[in-house]
Write a protein that holds these residues in place. Structure first.
Motif, short mmCIF file in Angstrom:
data_model
loop_
_atom_site.label_atom_id
_atom_site.label_comp_id
_atom_site.label_asym_id
_atom_site.label_seq_id
_atom_site.Cartn_x
_atom_site.Cartn_y
_atom_site.Cartn_z
N ASP A 21 38.39 11.98 -62.85
CA ASP A 21 39.49 12.68 -63.51
C ASP A 21 40.39 13.42 -62.52
OD1 ASP A 21 38.49 11.83 -65.93
OD2 ASP A 21 37.40 13.68 -66.34
N SER A 22 39.98 13.52 -61.27
CA SER A 22 40.76 14.24 -60.26
C SER A 22 41.77 13.29 -59.60
CB SER A 22 39.82 14.82 -59.20
OG SER A 22 39.35 13.80 -58.33
N ARG A 23 42.48 13.81 -58.63
CA ARG A 23 43.46 12.99 -57.91
C ARG A 23 42.83 12.26 -56.73
NH1 ARG A 23 44.78 16.06 -53.50
NH2 ARG A 23 44.30 18.29 -53.64
N HIS A 24 41.52 12.41 -56.54
CA HIS A 24 40.84 11.78 -55.42
C HIS A 24 40.34 10.39 -55.81
CE1 HIS A 24 41.06 15.61 -53.36
NE2 HIS A 24 40.57 16.19 -54.45
N GLU A 25 39.95 9.60 -54.80
CA GLU A 25 39.51 8.22 -55.03
C GLU A 25 38.03 8.09 -54.70
OE1 GLU A 25 40.42 3.67 -53.39
OE2 GLU A 25 41.32 5.41 -52.38
N ALA A 51 30.03 4.32 -63.26
CA ALA A 51 30.71 3.75 -62.10
C ALA A 51 31.13 2.30 -62.37
CB ALA A 51 29.79 3.82 -60.88
N ARG A 52 30.24 1.53 -62.95
CA ARG A 52 30.58 0.12 -63.22
C ARG A 52 31.69 0.02 -64.26
NH1 ARG A 52 27.25 -2.80 -60.22
NH2 ARG A 52 25.07 -2.16 -59.90
N GLU A 53 31.66 0.89 -65.26
CA GLU A 53 32.73 0.88 -66.26
C GLU A 53 34.10 1.12 -65.62
OE1 GLU A 53 31.80 3.91 -69.04
OE2 GLU A 53 30.26 2.74 -70.10
N ARG A 54 34.13 1.93 -64.57
CA ARG A 54 35.39 2.28 -63.91
C ARG A 54 35.69 1.41 -62.68
NH1 ARG A 54 37.90 6.76 -65.96
NH2 ARG A 54 36.88 7.29 -67.95
N GLY A 55 34.88 0.39 -62.47
CA GLY A 55 35.14 -0.52 -61.37
C GLY A 55 34.85 0.05 -60.00
N ILE A 56 33.97 1.05 -59.95
CA ILE A 56 33.60 1.68 -58.68
C ILE A 56 32.38 0.95 -58.12
CG2 ILE A 56 32.77 3.80 -57.60
CD1 ILE A 56 34.26 5.32 -59.88
N PRO A 57 32.41 0.53 -56.85
CA PRO A 57 31.24 -0.11 -56.26
C PRO A 57 30.01 0.78 -56.36
CG PRO A 57 33.13 -0.36 -54.81
CD PRO A 57 33.54 0.60 -55.90
N ILE A 170 31.01 22.27 -63.41
CA ILE A 170 31.18 21.29 -62.33
C ILE A 170 32.64 20.96 -62.03
CG2 ILE A 170 30.76 18.87 -61.68
CD1 ILE A 170 27.97 19.16 -62.96
N PRO A 171 33.46 20.57 -63.01
CA PRO A 171 34.82 20.13 -62.65
C PRO A 171 35.63 21.19 -61.92
CG PRO A 171 34.27 19.43 -64.88
CD PRO A 171 33.18 20.35 -64.45
N ALA A 172 35.66 22.42 -62.44
CA ALA A 172 36.49 23.46 -61.83
C ALA A 172 35.97 23.81 -60.44
CB ALA A 172 36.51 24.70 -62.71
N ALA A 173 34.66 23.94 -60.29
CA ALA A 173 34.09 24.30 -58.98
C ALA A 173 34.34 23.21 -57.96
CB ALA A 173 32.59 24.55 -59.12
N LEU A 174 34.17 21.97 -58.36
CA LEU A 174 34.34 20.85 -57.44
C LEU A 174 35.80 20.70 -57.02
CD1 LEU A 174 33.06 18.50 -55.96
CD2 LEU A 174 33.25 17.14 -58.05
N ASN A 175 36.71 20.78 -57.97
CA ASN A 175 38.13 20.66 -57.63
C ASN A 175 38.59 21.80 -56.73
OD1 ASN A 175 39.24 18.22 -58.88
ND2 ASN A 175 38.62 19.16 -60.82
N GLU A 176 38.12 23.01 -57.00
CA GLU A 176 38.48 24.14 -56.15
C GLU A 176 38.01 23.91 -54.71
OE1 GLU A 176 37.41 28.90 -55.76
OE2 GLU A 176 37.32 27.93 -57.73
#
Length: 312
Positions: A21-25, A51-57, A170-176
């Motif tokens: 959901d972030s701007r990272h890859e 991961a497989r649903e989103r096409g991530i290796p 998790i989301p807020a802490a990780l993005n920060e």
């Protein structure tokens, strides 16, 4: 940034989702194979599936072996993000990316390093728990901290409620943390290792009730071990019983720890140190499951009195 994740169970999946959901890859997701072991089967939402649903290796492995290190190297990550990874990671791996590796740990480090930190924090009577994002180093959960989010432990909070609330951080802490690292504004705070506490993995015996504990401690203990965790248990007339909920008695009881009596329509268990002096509150059992897995009315079940013990 290009990110490789190492994660497992619901914690790992929630971390992967936050990165998606972030701007990272996310360029590679490393996770453990599904497990049926008692604690790994709790909170077992699949990292691999997402991961497989989103096409991530995806790379499935029990440990960070040479094949894993080679895959990560070829993915060329800017940083590795770890949450709920069960095995050792060598320095060759965690120091590989330009920004190193960050780990998410669900406690306010340096307290409650190790395993099941939320449950241990509640059992210990802490006023708060939380989430720490820290740099990975050679020792478990001891690296410099970049972000911490606290979570108060309320007087009726269960272990399950606190675990779920911690995941929401998790989301807020990780993005920060990632924003600060990418922007070069990160402030890393070394942990005071003299303040460190380490807690071991939980097993079945860690859910067995010790009736020499105070009623206040036992009420928290029972509350910490809420479904889906293995519940608090004891033995009555040779058979195991599970204590699902309890309360501290209004008045004090005297006698031998583990003695269960039905008074005023409630099943109360004498407990605590020096209980023969009559200065301790009792644990009132308010929900009970018998050895056959059937929920019972505690007052009726214990109508004959007797003792709760730590063995059959």
């Amino acid at each position: 940034m290009r990110i490789v994740t190492f994660g497992f169970q619901t914690w790992g999946r929630r971390t992967l989702q936050a990165l998606i959901d972030s701007r990272h890859e996310v360029v590679l997701s490393v996770t453990h194979p599904a497990s049926e072991s008692s604690y790994k089967a709790i909170w077992n939402d699949s990292v691999e599936e997402l991961a497989r649903e989103r096409g991530i290796p995806v790379h499935l492995t029990e440990r960070a072996d040479e094949a894993t290190i080679d895959l990560v190297k070829r993915a060329e990550p800017d940083i590795i993000v770890v949450n709920s990874w069960y095995t050792w990671m060598p320095a060759e791996l965690y120091a590989m990316p330009p920004h190193g590796t960050v780990n998410l740990h669900d406690s306010l480090l340096p307290k409650f390093t190790g395993f099941s930190p939320v449950l241990w924090a509640l059992i210990s009577g802490e006023a708060e728990t939380g989430l720490s994002v820290h740099r990975m180093d050679e020792t478990l959960d001891t690296g410099d901290i970049i972000v911490q989010k606290s979570l108060p432990i309320g007087p009726t909070a269960t272990g399950t409620e606190l675990v779920l609330a911690g995941m929401d951080l998790i989301p807020a802490a990780l993005n920060e943390a990632l924003d600060a690292i990418e922007n070069g504004t990160a402030v890393w705070r070394p942990q005071d290792r003299a303040e460190r506490t380490y807690f071991h993995k939980r097993s079945e015996i860690d859910s067995r009730i010790d009736w020499t504990w105070s009623a206040v401690d036992l009420e928290r203990f029972v509350r910490a071990l809420s479904d889906p965790y293995p519940p608090a248990f004891s033995f009555y007339r040779g058979r195991r019983v599970e204590i699902l909920t309890g309360a501290v008695s209004d008045y004090r009881f005297g006698g031998t720890p583990g003695r269960v009596v039905v008074v005023d329509g409630a099943a109360a268990v004498v407990c605590g140190p020096d209980s023969f002096r009559g200065g301790n509150h009792a644990l009132v059992i308010t929900a009970l499951r018998d050895a056959d897995g059937v929920d019972q009315d505690p007052a009726q079940f214990f109508a004959r009195g007797g003792y709760l013990t730590d063995s059959e």
